[in-house]
Each structure stands twice: as C-alpha cells, then as structure tokens.
Design an enzyme around this catalytic site. Sequence first.
Site, PDB file in Angstrom:
ATOM      1  N   ASN A   1     -35.230 -16.448 -93.039  1.00  0.00           N
ATOM      2  CA  ASN A   1     -34.656 -15.224 -93.847  1.00  0.00           C
ATOM      3  C   ASN A   1     -33.054 -15.230 -93.783  1.00  0.00           C
ATOM      4  O   ASN A   1     -32.594 -14.309 -94.350  1.00  0.00           O
ATOM      5  CB  ASN A   1     -35.181 -14.013 -93.069  1.00  0.00           C
ATOM      6  CG  ASN A   1     -36.710 -13.680 -93.330  1.00  0.00           C
ATOM      7  OD1 ASN A   1     -37.290 -14.566 -94.381  1.00  0.00           O
ATOM      8  ND2 ASN A   1     -37.521 -13.042 -92.708  1.00  0.00           N
TER       9      ASN A   1
ATOM     10  N   CYS B   1     -46.946  -6.599-102.431  1.00  0.00           N
ATOM     11  CA  CYS B   1     -47.618  -7.685-101.857  1.00  0.00           C
ATOM     12  C   CYS B   1     -48.592  -7.291-100.985  1.00  0.00           C
ATOM     13  O   CYS B   1     -48.595  -6.077-100.785  1.00  0.00           O
ATOM     14  CB  CYS B   1     -46.731  -8.679-101.209  1.00  0.00           C
ATOM     15  SG  CYS B   1     -45.938  -8.049 -99.921  1.00  0.00           S
TER      16      CYS B   1
ATOM     17  N   ARG C   1     -45.533 -20.540 -95.362  1.00  0.00           N
ATOM     18  CA  ARG C   1     -44.393 -19.913 -96.039  1.00  0.00           C
ATOM     19  C   ARG C   1     -42.997 -19.911 -94.967  1.00  0.00           C
ATOM     20  O   ARG C   1     -42.239 -19.719 -95.376  1.00  0.00           O
ATOM     21  CB  ARG C   1     -44.829 -18.476 -96.527  1.00  0.00           C
ATOM     22  CG  ARG C   1     -45.567 -18.578 -97.818  1.00  0.00           C
ATOM     23  CD  ARG C   1     -45.908 -17.342 -98.221  1.00  0.00           C
ATOM     24  NE  ARG C   1     -44.264 -16.499 -98.559  1.00  0.00           N
ATOM     25  CZ  ARG C   1     -44.182 -15.259 -98.642  1.00  0.00           C
ATOM     26  NH1 ARG C   1     -45.238 -14.368 -98.365  1.00  0.00           N
ATOM     27  NH2 ARG C   1     -42.916 -14.671 -98.503  1.00  0.00           N
TER      28      ARG C   1
ATOM     29  N   SER D   1     -31.885  -1.203 -96.068  1.00  0.00           N
ATOM     30  CA  SER D   1     -32.809  -2.464 -96.677  1.00  0.00           C
ATOM     31  C   SER D   1     -32.142  -3.629 -96.585  1.00  0.00           C
ATOM     32  O   SER D   1     -30.928  -3.840 -96.943  1.00  0.00           O
ATOM     33  CB  SER D   1     -33.046  -2.063 -98.235  1.00  0.00           C
ATOM     34  OG  SER D   1     -33.315  -3.206 -98.926  1.00  0.00           O
ATOM     35  N   VAL D   2     -32.906  -4.834 -95.785  1.00  0.00           N
ATOM     36  CA  VAL D   2     -32.418  -5.742 -95.654  1.00  0.00           C
ATOM     37  C   VAL D   2     -31.874  -6.508 -96.910  1.00  0.00           C
ATOM     38  O   VAL D   2     -30.833  -6.948 -97.268  1.00  0.00           O
ATOM     39  CB  VAL D   2     -33.258  -6.989 -94.749  1.00  0.00           C
ATOM     40  CG1 VAL D   2     -32.607  -8.217 -94.696  1.00  0.00           C
ATOM     41  CG2 VAL D   2     -33.456  -6.248 -93.356  1.00  0.00           C
TER      42      VAL D   2
ATOM     43  N   ARG E   1     -40.588 -13.078-102.917  1.00  0.00           N
ATOM     44  CA  ARG E   1     -39.835 -11.893-102.921  1.00  0.00           C
ATOM     45  C   ARG E   1     -38.348 -12.123-103.169  1.00  0.00           C
ATOM     46  O   ARG E   1     -37.493 -11.513-103.796  1.00  0.00           O
ATOM     47  CB  ARG E   1     -40.144 -10.842-102.098  1.00  0.00           C
ATOM     48  CG  ARG E   1     -41.447  -9.964-102.389  1.00  0.00           C
ATOM     49  CD  ARG E   1     -41.556  -8.646-101.517  1.00  0.00           C
ATOM     50  NE  ARG E   1     -40.187  -8.075-101.085  1.00  0.00           N
ATOM     51  CZ  ARG E   1     -39.643  -7.253-101.975  1.00  0.00           C
ATOM     52  NH1 ARG E   1     -40.241  -6.971-103.156  1.00  0.00           N
ATOM     53  NH2 ARG E   1     -38.410  -7.066-101.885  1.00  0.00           N
TER      54      ARG E   1
HETATM   55  C1  EPZ Z   1     -36.703  -8.680 -95.311  1.00  0.00           C
HETATM   56  O1  EPZ Z   1     -37.525  -8.069 -96.492  1.00  0.00           O
HETATM   57  C2  EPZ Z   1     -37.440  -9.738 -94.877  1.00  0.00           C
HETATM   58  N1  EPZ Z   1     -37.730 -10.908 -95.786  1.00  0.00           N
HETATM   59  C3  EPZ Z   1     -38.928  -9.378 -94.396  1.00  0.00           C
HETATM   60  O2  EPZ Z   1     -39.259 -10.558 -93.779  1.00  0.00           O
HETATM   61  C4  EPZ Z   1     -38.855  -8.667 -93.162  1.00  0.00           C
HETATM   62  O3  EPZ Z   1     -39.968  -7.823 -92.777  1.00  0.00           O
HETATM   63  C5  EPZ Z   1     -37.743  -7.313 -93.879  1.00  0.00           C
HETATM   64  O4  EPZ Z   1     -36.675  -7.521 -94.224  1.00  0.00           O
HETATM   65  C6  EPZ Z   1     -37.730  -5.912 -92.932  1.00  0.00           C
HETATM   66  O5  EPZ Z   1     -37.048  -6.637 -91.607  1.00  0.00           O
HETATM   67  C7  EPZ Z   1     -36.725 -11.604 -96.043  1.00  0.00           C
HETATM   68  O6  EPZ Z   1     -35.521 -11.579 -95.486  1.00  0.00           O
HETATM   69  C8  EPZ Z   1     -36.776 -12.914 -97.215  1.00  0.00           C
HETATM   70  P1  EPZ Z   1     -36.463  -4.514 -96.834  1.00  0.00           P
HETATM   71  P2  EPZ Z   1     -37.004  -6.974 -97.629  1.00  0.00           P
HETATM   72  O7  EPZ Z   1     -35.723  -4.266 -98.017  1.00  0.00           O
HETATM   73  O8  EPZ Z   1     -35.465  -7.508 -97.838  1.00  0.00           O
HETATM   74  C9  EPZ Z   1     -38.600  -0.459 -98.745  1.00  0.00           C
HETATM   75  C10 EPZ Z   1     -41.144 -12.083 -93.386  1.00  0.00           C
HETATM   76  O9  EPZ Z   1     -42.268 -11.966 -92.798  1.00  0.00           O
HETATM   77  N2  EPZ Z   1     -37.412  -0.645 -99.873  1.00  0.00           N
HETATM   78  O10 EPZ Z   1     -35.555  -3.981 -95.337  1.00  0.00           O
HETATM   79  O11 EPZ Z   1     -37.954  -6.984 -98.562  1.00  0.00           O
HETATM   80  C11 EPZ Z   1     -39.577  -1.693 -98.331  1.00  0.00           C
HETATM   81  O12 EPZ Z   1     -40.654  -1.335 -99.258  1.00  0.00           O
HETATM   82  C12 EPZ Z   1     -40.716 -11.113 -94.310  1.00  0.00           C
HETATM   83  O13 EPZ Z   1     -40.321 -13.013 -93.252  1.00  0.00           O
HETATM   84  C13 EPZ Z   1     -37.367   0.164-100.849  1.00  0.00           C
HETATM   85  O14 EPZ Z   1     -38.000   1.263-100.873  1.00  0.00           O
HETATM   86  O15 EPZ Z   1     -37.064  -5.797 -96.626  1.00  0.00           O
HETATM   87  C14 EPZ Z   1     -39.809  -1.475 -97.138  1.00  0.00           C
HETATM   88  O16 EPZ Z   1     -40.541  -0.444 -96.881  1.00  0.00           O
HETATM   89  C15 EPZ Z   1     -41.805 -10.102 -94.673  1.00  0.00           C
HETATM   90  N3  EPZ Z   1     -36.840   0.047-101.869  1.00  0.00           N
HETATM   91  C16 EPZ Z   1     -38.339  -1.208 -96.332  1.00  0.00           C
HETATM   92  O17 EPZ Z   1     -37.623  -0.548 -97.498  1.00  0.00           O
HETATM   93  C17 EPZ Z   1     -35.888  -1.317-101.918  1.00  0.00           C
HETATM   94  O18 EPZ Z   1     -35.063  -1.407-102.812  1.00  0.00           O
HETATM   95  C18 EPZ Z   1     -37.928  -2.381 -95.639  1.00  0.00           C
HETATM   96  O19 EPZ Z   1     -37.535  -3.246 -96.663  1.00  0.00           O
HETATM   97  C19 EPZ Z   1     -36.049  -2.192-100.923  1.00  0.00           C
HETATM   98  C20 EPZ Z   1     -36.739  -2.000 -99.717  1.00  0.00           C
END
Ligand code: EPZ
Length: 418
Positions: free
Chosen positions: A23, A116, A397, A163-164, A92
């Site tokens: 990540n 997903c 993955r 959001s990450v 993603r």
């Molecule tokens: C990153 O995903 C990681 N993936 C995820 O790891 C990790 O679980 C997640 O961050 C949280 O730490 C990568 O880095 C490739 P978010 P990301 O945007 O960026 C909502 C693994 O197992 N959201 O922080 O997709 C979202 O639906 C994976 O390696 C919105 O609503 O996570 C979620 O509920 C799984 N709108 C929450 O925020 C947006 O535009 C956190 O998502 C973006 C996100």
Amino acid sequence: MDRLIISGNKKLKGSISIHGSKNAALPILVASLLSNQNLTLENIPNVADINNMLKLLEGCGVKIIKNKNSLIINSKNLKNISADYDIVRKMRASVLILGPLLSRFGYCKISLPGGCAIGTRPIDIHLKGLKKLGAKFEIENGFVIGQVSKNLIGNKIKLPSPSVGATENILMAAVMAKGETLIDHAAREPEIVDLGNFLISMGAKIEGLGSNKIYIQGVNNLKATKYKIISDRIVAGTFIILAVMINSKIQVKNFNPNHLKSLIKILKKMGANMDVLNSSIKIYPSKKLKSAKIETAPYPGFPTDLQAQIMSLMSIVNGNSEIKETVFENRFMHVPELNRLGAEINLNKDIAFIKGNKKFKGAQVMASDLRASVSLVLAALCAEGKTTINRVYHLDRGYAEIEKYLGKLGAKIMRQKI
Ligand code: EPZ
C-alpha cells in the site's frame, strides 16, 4: 484458482523478514507517472496487486526494468490510456492514476471502481478534492472522465473524512499544480508519508506528512531519484498476531514497530509477551492471554486491515471480546468462515462479539477478500487437522508466497493449483 492445504498445530519457531509495503508501493508506482526521468525503486513486494499495477503502467507506455525487488521506471513515453473496468474492478488502487494523469495530460478516463467484498468503495472524496484543484469530471457509461482546462491550481481542500486514497490522489495532483495547496483532515497513514517522502526525493515541496494538515507548494518538474519503499506494517502485524496465537518464540524482522503502536498496545493489554526493538519484535510464549474490546479507526488508530487477523486470536484467548468496525461497512466476510473452523462469533450491525476459549478444527473454507483470507490461514495454523482454503488469489494480492514464508517457521502449507 489455487487453494492452500494447511496441516495445523505444528510448533512454529524462528524469524521472518517482512517484505515491502503493497500500500506504499502502489501509490509510489503511480506517482512515477509525474516524471519523465529514470526512477529507481527498491523493496518492491512480489505480490499480485503490484504485478497487476506494473502491467497497467506498461500498457500506458511506461518503461519498467525489473531486477528482483528493485526496478527502474521511466514514464517519458507515457500514453494516456483509460483504465478499463476489468483492471479497476480487480485493483482499486488504479483510481490513483487520476491525479497524475490530470497533472500530466489535463485529461483522464478511468472506469468507476465499483464495490468489492468489503464495501461500496466510492471515490466521491477523490473527485471533490481534484475538482478543488480545477479538474472537471463527467460520469459516462461507467467511466469517470476528467479534464483540466489549463493547469491544476493549488487550493485549500478539507476532506470530509481522512480517506487514504483521496489524500494520495490529491497529493499527487498538487505537487505540480500552480501555487499552494492545503489538504486538511488528511489521512496520516505511514504509506502516505512514504509517498510524500518519495515525491520530496524528486524535488516536490511538501510539509506536514503524517499530520492531518499537508501543505504542498507546486513545482515545475520532478527529477530522477532512487527510493527504498517501507516494509509492510500490515504483513508484519499479521505475523505478530500469528506468533502470539502459536504461543512460541518467533521474531518478526525488517519493519518499523512505530508503525504498529496501536496493535502492540492491544496485544500487551491482552497479555502478550514481547520485546519491541528498533526494526523487529521478538514474541515469547505467554501464560495467560485475555480478551479485549477494540474499535478500528484511521491511523494511528487500530488498523481495519488487521481486524480479521486479531479476530482469529480473540477466538482462542480466555474471555469474550468485541470488535467495532468503523472504516468499512461490510468487513466481516471472514466471520462465517472462522465459525466453520470452530469460532463462535456473532454480529450485530458493525460490532462483532467473539467468544473466547475456542479450539479451531480443520475444515474447507472460502477466502473472500485479502485480509479475511489471511485470518483463515492464522486459524488453520492453530487448528487440529487439515484445512483447505479456496480462492487464495485474494491472499496472493498482498502476501508474497505465504506458504514459503511461513514454511520457514515450520508451517506445513501446500498450494494446490486447480
Ligand atoms: C486504503 O484503501 C487501503 N488500500 C486499504 O487496504 C485500507 O483498508 C484503507 O486504505 C483504510 O486504511 C490501499 O492503500 C491500496 P479509504 P482506500 O479511502 O484508500 C470511504 C488492503 O487490505 N470513502 O481510506 O480505498 C470508503 O468507502 C486494503 O490492503 C468514501 O466514502 O481507503 C471507506 O469506507 C483494503 N469516499 C472509508 O472511506 C471516497 O472517495 C475509508 O476508505 C473514498 C473513501
């Protein structure tokens, strides 16, 4: 689709060295699109998501010369392609190409990622932030098409939630925007800090990495660099939890324990016995492990990516535990499969109630997403008898050749190609 056959209850011991962070490597590979220079990246993990990302980039005309866990990447001849549904659905992180393509070409077209196993995974926060930098988006036939009339312009952006991915996309778009950008309520994960440090090594001007306020001063170009990616804290955390479950002397090496403070705190509270060193942790047998009540949260809180794994541990300690999942809306797919292995876990909305003192017994189970799969591996290694885990492509993955990795500790794991 491969499957793993695991013979449980083996005495595991020895040490395990952690590979590069998936990540952190994913956004850093995408950020390389911002430069037309040779970039040397080290400590790239050999996992499916990375190999898929490399294929996606090579499909855009990016030159990549791989040598074991290092590579040289050059995006001079980058062509603007659209990342189609099949690629984005499987990985993603491909949505992260939005920022760099808008910065480089002023245009990008990618398939909406869709949901997903763990949730709907929208990208509204990404798009809202990029719009604040001057991009315009249209959604057409399942694609999001972004355009910038002239240049991206720096701006103040306040994220509705940390959001990450959105923080990473906006950060990459801002480094060559005109003027200053503030990302307020930014995510603070170590992988974002690593992405920022990579960009700084190319000449970007960024301050506040690791805090919830990141300041970027746009620059005109980015130079060549050589950069070593951090180790994978989630893989390290997974194997630390395994060591506590197996209750034997195991050392997890080659990572930064400061990236796992919340996990270490919880495990110590549960009675785990460990020495935390500079770049490794030694786990020793502990007499009495007890239950805990935890809530997942954005960094530095307890990582959602370790929720399934600690649930396996909680099933075998003394007493009942609780986990509240606050980051994703459907991240309990591992529960029915852990129950098939002998756990007793009940769900009520976003809270899992885990009965302790259980004994895992081998069974046929199904992997559903990356971290759910590895929680089944942990349980299977402690189970009596044989466990078959189907659809291990989920596991591949994010965990490089897990059967070889854990085999070094004495685990009996066989991969069956079917
Ligand atoms: C990153 O995903 C990681 N993936 C995820 O790891 C990790 O679980 C997640 O961050 C949280 O730490 C990568 O880095 C490739 P978010 P990301 O945007 O960026 C909502 C693994 O197992 N959201 O922080 O997709 C979202 O639906 C994976 O390696 C919105 O609503 O996570 C979620 O509920 C799984 N709108 C929450 O925020 C947006 O535009 C956190 O998502 C973006 C996100």
